[in-house]
Design an enzyme around this catalytic site. Sequence first.
Site, PDB file in Angstrom:
ATOM      1  N   CYS A 154      -1.714 -29.591  -7.263  1.00 34.84           N
ATOM      2  CA  CYS A 154      -1.768 -28.270  -6.635  1.00 34.84           C
ATOM      3  C   CYS A 154      -1.959 -28.380  -5.123  1.00 34.84           C
ATOM      4  O   CYS A 154      -1.406 -27.584  -4.360  1.00 34.84           O
ATOM      5  CB  CYS A 154      -2.910 -27.447  -7.222  1.00 34.84           C
ATOM      6  SG  CYS A 154      -2.797 -27.173  -8.988  1.00 34.84           S
ATOM      7  N   THR A 155      -2.729 -29.352  -4.700  1.00 29.40           N
ATOM      8  CA  THR A 155      -2.951 -29.557  -3.267  1.00 29.40           C
ATOM      9  C   THR A 155      -1.626 -29.811  -2.561  1.00 29.40           C
ATOM     10  O   THR A 155      -1.352 -29.245  -1.494  1.00 29.40           O
ATOM     11  CB  THR A 155      -3.924 -30.720  -3.043  1.00 29.40           C
ATOM     12  OG1 THR A 155      -5.183 -30.390  -3.641  1.00 29.40           O
ATOM     13  CG2 THR A 155      -4.124 -31.001  -1.567  1.00 29.40           C
TER      14      THR A 155
END
Length: 211
Positions: free
Chosen positions: A45-46
């Site tokens: 997700c980062t």
Amino acid sequence: MSIKLGDTAPNFNAETSVGNVNFYDYLGSSWGILFSHPADYTPVCTTELGYTSILHAEFDKRDTKIIALSVDGVEDHKGWIKDIDETQNTEVKFPIIADKDRKISELYDFIHPNASATATVRSLLIIDPDKKVRLIITYPASTGRNFNEILRVLDSLQLVDQYKVATPVNWHDGEDVIVPPAVSTEEARRIFPKGVTEIKPYLRYTPQPNI
């Protein structure tokens, strides 16, 4: 609730990393992308949120507003955004929804119990200015999304909304497009002055009309 293509995207109010947001007010008359993330401080997700932020000029060019969702809280979001900015060399400015009670996740069918009873799947919706859902794509939590494909779909949707065309396999902006079966060859030659190439009566190409 199960949302399908062509449905009206449900409105909601939410706490986000940039304050309280009404979804419809946030979108206004723009296109929108709503995408969910399994949790804060997760590596895949980062990278996704960082890359989405890097693409902000591309989304602006397509009059498209971005809003993300995670089941963690606002303070977690704010801390995570600092990590994203640092590690992905960007500055995340779009809102991230705090959905600790999972109400929005359930509203948009982002919880898939056979994958996880608590974490949201990696889903993404494209929503048009009429608030209609035009694309739904869901990845497993372990696989990052391809945002170049999201831009490609946006280009296609915005083109076909403006002209009587469809886009072929692997199409990219600037390439020839397809004349849909509902448009006769005679009509196509009239409305597409750049020419129509007929491969089969049902398979006809014309140069992209807006270039």
